[in-house]
Design an enzyme around this catalytic site. Sequence first.
Site, short mmCIF file in Angstrom:
data_model
loop_
_atom_site.label_atom_id
_atom_site.label_comp_id
_atom_site.label_asym_id
_atom_site.label_seq_id
_atom_site.Cartn_x
_atom_site.Cartn_y
_atom_site.Cartn_z
N CYS A 42 0.82 -1.21 0.00
CA CYS A 42 0.00 0.00 0.00
C CYS A 42 0.85 1.26 0.00
CB CYS A 42 -0.93 -0.02 1.22
SG CYS A 42 -1.90 1.45 1.40
N TYR A 183 -9.65 -1.63 -11.14
CA TYR A 183 -9.38 -0.26 -10.70
C TYR A 183 -7.91 0.14 -10.87
CZ TYR A 183 -7.32 -1.34 -6.07
OH TYR A 183 -6.51 -1.76 -5.06
N ARG A 267 -4.29 -9.53 -8.19
CA ARG A 267 -3.18 -9.72 -7.25
C ARG A 267 -3.28 -11.11 -6.66
NH1 ARG A 267 0.27 -5.60 -6.30
NH2 ARG A 267 0.55 -6.19 -4.13
N HIS A 438 -23.75 23.43 2.70
CA HIS A 438 -23.91 23.90 1.31
C HIS A 438 -22.78 24.85 0.96
CE1 HIS A 438 -25.96 25.15 -2.33
NE2 HIS A 438 -25.72 26.41 -1.99
P1 FAD Z 1 0.90 -5.84 1.97
O1 FAD Z 1 0.69 -4.39 1.98
O2 FAD Z 1 1.10 -6.51 0.68
O3 FAD Z 1 2.15 -6.11 2.91
C1 FAD Z 1 2.69 -7.38 3.07
C2 FAD Z 1 4.12 -7.24 3.56
O4 FAD Z 1 4.60 -8.53 3.94
C3 FAD Z 1 5.08 -6.74 2.49
O5 FAD Z 1 5.74 -5.59 2.96
C4 FAD Z 1 6.06 -7.89 2.27
O6 FAD Z 1 7.38 -7.45 2.02
C5 FAD Z 1 5.96 -8.62 3.61
N1 FAD Z 1 6.32 -10.05 3.55
C6 FAD Z 1 5.81 -10.99 2.71
N2 FAD Z 1 6.36 -12.18 2.97
C7 FAD Z 1 7.25 -12.00 3.98
C8 FAD Z 1 8.13 -12.86 4.68
N3 FAD Z 1 8.22 -14.18 4.42
N4 FAD Z 1 8.90 -12.33 5.66
C9 FAD Z 1 8.81 -11.01 5.96
N5 FAD Z 1 8.00 -10.15 5.33
C10 FAD Z 1 7.21 -10.64 4.35
N6 FAD Z 1 -5.99 -0.43 -1.34
C11 FAD Z 1 -6.80 0.53 -0.85
O7 FAD Z 1 -7.45 0.32 0.17
N7 FAD Z 1 -6.92 1.74 -1.48
C12 FAD Z 1 -6.23 2.03 -2.61
O8 FAD Z 1 -6.36 3.13 -3.15
C13 FAD Z 1 -5.37 1.04 -3.14
N8 FAD Z 1 -4.65 1.30 -4.25
C14 FAD Z 1 -3.78 0.35 -4.71
C15 FAD Z 1 -3.03 0.63 -5.84
C16 FAD Z 1 -2.14 -0.29 -6.33
C17 FAD Z 1 -1.32 0.05 -7.56
C18 FAD Z 1 -1.96 -1.54 -5.65
C19 FAD Z 1 -0.98 -2.56 -6.15
C20 FAD Z 1 -2.71 -1.85 -4.53
C21 FAD Z 1 -3.63 -0.90 -4.04
N9 FAD Z 1 -4.41 -1.16 -2.92
C22 FAD Z 1 -5.26 -0.20 -2.45
C23 FAD Z 1 -4.37 -2.47 -2.24
C24 FAD Z 1 -3.51 -2.41 -0.97
O9 FAD Z 1 -2.20 -2.04 -1.33
C25 FAD Z 1 -3.51 -3.76 -0.28
O10 FAD Z 1 -4.83 -4.19 -0.06
C26 FAD Z 1 -2.79 -3.67 1.06
O11 FAD Z 1 -1.45 -3.27 0.89
C27 FAD Z 1 -2.82 -5.03 1.77
O12 FAD Z 1 -2.15 -4.94 2.98
P2 FAD Z 1 -1.49 -6.21 3.64
O13 FAD Z 1 -0.97 -5.75 4.97
O14 FAD Z 1 -2.39 -7.37 3.60
O15 FAD Z 1 -0.26 -6.63 2.69
#
Ligand code: FAD
Length: 460
Positions: A42, A183, A267, A438
């Site tokens: 994110c 999106y 994703r 408004h």
């Molecule tokens: P992530 O943010 O994916 O974080 C997971 C972390 O785990 C990563 O940092 C990774 O390095 C770490 N990791 C993985 N495996 C290991 C391991 N074995 N050891 C240590 N670390 C590890 N969402 C919204 O709500 N609004 C938006 O406007 C929006 N826009 C987006 C735009 C784009 C281009 C993209 C790609 C995504 C967007 N999203 C948006 C989605 C959002 O980014 C994700 O839903 C969110 O980041 C999920 O959070 P998370 O904590 O599950 O995982």
Amino acid sequence: MTDPVDVVIIGGGPGGYTAAQRCAENGSSTVLVESGVLGGSCLNVGCIPSKAVIHVADRFGELGAGGELAAVGICATATLDLPAAMRWKDDVVGRLRNGVHHLLTRAGVRIINGRAQVVDGKTISVSTEAGEEMVVARNVVLATGSRPMELSHLPFGGKVISSTEALSLQQVPGRLAVVGAGYIGLELGTAFAKLGSNVTIVEATDQILPMYDAALVRPVAARLRALGIDVRLGTTASGAADRGLTIGVGDDTETIDADVVLVTVGRVPVLDGFGVESLDLTMAGRFLAIDEHCRTSMRGVYAIGDITGEPMLAHRAMAQAMVVADVLAGRPRVWDYRAVPAVCFTDPELLAVGMSPDEAKAAGVSTVVALQPFSANGRALTLARDDGFVRVVADSTSGRVLGIHAVGVGVSELAGAAATAIEMEMSVADLDLTMHAHPTLSESIHGAAAAAVDRLRKNA
Ligand code: FAD
């Protein structure tokens, strides 16, 4: 081997860092393991950098010959310094990442920068620059997020890129082909069109933003046309050639010119390569199955965020994180949200909270649906954008608000009001009796609710 900590969290994205901060604030000894940089997808390659790039594109687009500013009497010639814009975007990301680091350390979270490998349901081995470290924990929270989905016939590399690379381009592609009109593809495709790319969007289904209903999507489709973006629906991309991208409808194929092919077809949850398979956790399709406490099928192992299902959104991950942290602190807390708001930062923006008319019908609920167009909203007109509308879906018996949807300039900022109305089980009469300032876009929520009240009265 050290003494067990209360909780180890794998992944420092919005799910993981929120869980870590809250766990530590709740008094749990907390370790957060992150293999990349804090903030996850994110903050680093998703929500934040994409919105920064969209901001740059919107401002630049407004100044162009056909842009909105010309329509209100401002004529200017703009030049773009994309590397400078990307440096500004990186600065925004860096500031937020430092903020996350500060909040975590202040809360007392121990952050280990390294790759976690699950040994068993209580033991995590972490490869760090300094070597291997074992962490034993009473509870494990999996928050490893997601990565861009790759197509076997369009593997990432060379001119075929994912959203991650698109958000760091140093040059505006002359011809950009976007595969997938979800999106992410639309947000980035629209931004690059405004920055000057000649954009083609290829979508296999017969609608852009296939997750949303046709009425909601129509103003976005109209704007794509106005921006000169070539949208090919019912079309699949079958491979990248030297000259461009091969696309086709059935057996009819053609190659369109493309300097860069951006693949945004979804994703993939990160559930491989770090030993989690050995726990043999119950799956729900391609995601981890969890209960209302975000517990997996193994005692003491929790999962949050993108690995737990759709919608893969940052605020869902953060809300799950709060549930887990409170459950671990022994507080009575369950996942009982009535709606997960979703925003597409397209042009115009699209907001969906709660049930659409079709979803309500499928659930057997009788509804009234009322809509107010932004062409009747003073604020929208002063912003020189009157396309779109707000729509309210209410239960036809109780008047309870089941869904609020909007498409229009700036409607992302209505997400909080819409979610509050549904979460607080407000009726359309409550919304009608609430004074809305408004001139604001939020008056259209009021207008749609008032129309629904009127209809309920007539039906009574
Ligand atoms: P992530 O943010 O994916 O974080 C997971 C972390 O785990 C990563 O940092 C990774 O390095 C770490 N990791 C993985 N495996 C290991 C391991 N074995 N050891 C240590 N670390 C590890 N969402 C919204 O709500 N609004 C938006 O406007 C929006 N826009 C987006 C735009 C784009 C281009 C993209 C790609 C995504 C967007 N999203 C948006 C989605 C959002 O980014 C994700 O839903 C969110 O980041 C999920 O959070 P998370 O904590 O599950 O995982």
